[in-house]
Design a protein around this motif. Structure first.
Motif, mmCIF file in Angstrom:
data_model
loop_
_atom_site.group_PDB
_atom_site.id
_atom_site.type_symbol
_atom_site.label_atom_id
_atom_site.label_comp_id
_atom_site.label_asym_id
_atom_site.label_seq_id
_atom_site.Cartn_x
_atom_site.Cartn_y
_atom_site.Cartn_z
ATOM 1 N N ALA A 91 0.834 -1.208 0.000
ATOM 2 C CA ALA A 91 0.000 0.000 0.000
ATOM 3 C C ALA A 91 0.868 1.258 0.000
ATOM 4 C CB ALA A 91 -0.937 -0.013 1.211
ATOM 5 N N GLU A 92 1.973 1.238 0.761
ATOM 6 C CA GLU A 92 2.850 2.414 0.805
ATOM 7 C C GLU A 92 3.564 2.637 -0.522
ATOM 8 O OE1 GLU A 92 5.185 2.228 4.444
ATOM 9 O OE2 GLU A 92 3.292 2.076 5.563
ATOM 10 N N THR A 93 3.986 1.546 -1.148
ATOM 11 C CA THR A 93 4.600 1.641 -2.482
ATOM 12 C C THR A 93 3.614 2.259 -3.479
ATOM 13 O OG1 THR A 93 5.919 -0.311 -2.020
ATOM 14 C CG2 THR A 93 5.697 0.307 -4.333
ATOM 15 N N LEU A 94 2.366 1.796 -3.455
ATOM 16 C CA LEU A 94 1.360 2.277 -4.409
ATOM 17 C C LEU A 94 0.985 3.731 -4.130
ATOM 18 C CD1 LEU A 94 -0.862 -0.938 -4.609
ATOM 19 C CD2 LEU A 94 0.780 -0.113 -6.326
ATOM 20 N N ALA A 95 0.958 4.122 -2.856
ATOM 21 C CA ALA A 95 0.640 5.507 -2.499
ATOM 22 C C ALA A 95 1.703 6.449 -3.074
ATOM 23 C CB ALA A 95 0.545 5.652 -0.985
ATOM 24 N N ARG A 96 2.957 6.002 -3.025
ATOM 25 C CA ARG A 96 4.055 6.814 -3.589
ATOM 26 C C ARG A 96 3.954 6.893 -5.110
ATOM 27 N NH1 ARG A 96 7.153 4.523 0.648
ATOM 28 N NH2 ARG A 96 7.748 2.757 -0.660
ATOM 29 N N LYS A 97 3.500 5.815 -5.711
ATOM 30 C CA LYS A 97 3.397 5.724 -7.167
ATOM 31 C C LYS A 97 2.344 6.686 -7.723
ATOM 32 C CE LYS A 97 4.464 1.883 -10.037
ATOM 33 N NZ LYS A 97 4.692 0.450 -10.081
ATOM 34 N N GLY A 98 1.182 6.750 -7.052
ATOM 35 C CA GLY A 98 0.133 7.689 -7.451
ATOM 36 C C GLY A 98 -0.824 7.144 -8.492
ATOM 37 N N ARG A 99 -0.278 6.665 -9.634
ATOM 38 C CA ARG A 99 -1.130 6.082 -10.682
ATOM 39 C C ARG A 99 -0.636 4.668 -10.944
ATOM 40 N NH1 ARG A 99 -1.170 9.971 -15.771
ATOM 41 N NH2 ARG A 99 -2.939 8.656 -16.302
#
Ligand code: OVV
Length: 405
Positions: free
Chosen positions: A132-140
């Motif tokens: 979830a933290e990786t995806l939050a940083r990714k944004g899209r």
């Protein structure tokens, strides 16, 4: 062909339908046809297949709760194992009836028990947080390829005790199994054409020697050590886990992400109280029903929806249609994480009810709770592409945009 399907007629009083529940148009968007089948009557005759279909909640429940009359041992796809040789040795649970079913089921029940789930929870929660933290940083990102497929693959193969080598066979094998329940259409023929390498890898991984000695696979083989099942039966039970335990949760998690992205008020409600993650997952599987259908075969004349069906007939349970039946669910098409979902049939019901449901819910709960803590918002970011599979409903592409919390 053993008989001319088109020449067979339904008994008087049962409406006939030309709808094909396995056509690409139907699978792309099943909801209008589900409604038509529910409204046509409690039981419908599918002209194209010479089989019956139940799309209402009450009749689907009746079928699920009467496994002696609506049996599984003649196959839970369109093919009748009494007339056609199964494409693989039948499952010892899915494709068996009580009492033989129960001995194998007991071994799986123990390997997938609440006690085992407690031992997995911390590791699952940690992996969910990290993703979830990786995806939050990714944004899209693509919610299927980069989340709904990634999370189960982060936690499940290790929990089962699978080799690091060849895990890429798991999802294609499962998609194949679920296509094979359908009729001899282009999806099933395409599944046959590509299955060999996946079948070969899966068979090899079912052996005790291929499995780590501290995982769910080893727990199943412990049932053979204890004499509850034979070694060969234990291998087939591991095969059930590898058939039903991966793609199903990918599409359950995908359905939840789609529902949350499309319903910002519901994501806000989840964020306000992440303890609703379990309910948010359950409501998503009600609404989208990753496993859409199974057949049963009648073992005697039986009354269903006021009509009499003869012995040896295939009956299609439209689980996804039952899960949106307005006779059972107020405002059935609405995603509402506060709705009481008890009675949904996304995990089936009765003696065959999903043996992996605690594991599916553990994945759903841990991932959605982590997303709720890491994202402030999630919204669609382009067009989703539906999965086309004879049994599974889901998406192959689901672009989303998130704002970090
Ligand atoms: C529920 C399900 C789906 C597919 C395969 C199996 C079970 C199995 O037991 O092999």
């Amino acid at each position: 062909m053993l008989q001319d399907v088109a020449a067979r007629r339904p008994p008087p009083g049962i409406p006939a339908s030309a709808i094909d529940p396995f056509s690409l148009d139907f699978l792309r968007n099943p909801h209008p046809a589900h409604e038509a089948l529910r409204e046509a009557g409690p039981v419908v005759w599918l002209e194209r297949y010479g089989a019956y279909a139940a799309a209402r909640h009450a009749e689907v429940r009746q079928i699920l709760n009467d496994p002696a009359t609506f049996c599984s041992s003649r196959g839970v796809g369109l093919s009748d194992f009494q007339r056609e040789k199964p494409w693989r040795p039948p499952s010892l649970v899915l494709e068996r009836d009580p009492p033989e079913h129960d001995r194998a089921r007991a071994v799986l029940n123990r390997a997938l028990s609440a006690t085992v789930m407690r031992s997995l929870r911390a590791r699952f929660a940690e992996a969910a947080e990290e993703l979830a933290e990786t995806l939050a940083r990714k944004g899209r990102f693509d919610a299927i390829a980069e989340c709904a497929e990634v999370y189960p693959m982060m936690v499940m193969p290790d929990a089962v005790g699978l080799s690091k080598e060849g895990r890429e066979h798991l999802l294609p094998y499962a998609a194949t199994v679920f296509n094979m329940f359908g009729p001899d259409n282009e999806l099933r023929r395409a599944a046959v054409a590509q299955m060999a390498p996946h079948v070969e890898w899966i068979s090899a991984q079912c052996k005790r020697e291929a499995l780590a000695d501290n995982g769910i696979g080893a727990m199943i083989h412990a049932g053979a050590d204890a004499g509850e099942v034979t070694r060969q039966e234990a291998e087939l039970l591991v095969r059930s886990l590898l058939s039903a335990g991966f793609d199903t949760t990918v599409h359950g998690l995908g359905a939840a992400m789609r529902s949350l992205a499309e319903n910002p008020d519901q994501f806000a409600a989840l964020r306000a109280d992440p303890s609703k993650a379990r309910a948010a997952f359950e409501e998503a599987v009600r609404l989208e029903t990753p496993v859409q259908t199974f057949f049963r075969t009648t073992t005697r004349d039986v009354e269903l929806g006021g009509a009499t069906i003869g012995e040896g007939e295939k009956v299609l349970m439209l689980l996804g249609a039952a899960n949106r039946d307005p006779r059972k669910w107020p405002d059935p098409d609405r995603y509402d994480i506060d709705r009481p979902t008890s009675g949904h049939v996304a995990f089936g019901g009765g003696v065959h009810m999903c043996v992996g449901q605690l594991l599916a819910r553990l994945e759903g709960e841990t991932l959605l709770a982590a997303l709720a803590r890491s994202f402030a918002r999630i919204e669609p970011d382009g067009e989703a592409a539906p999965l086309l599979n004879n049994t599974l409903r889901g998406w192959t592409r689901l672009p989303v945009r998130v704002t970090a919390a």
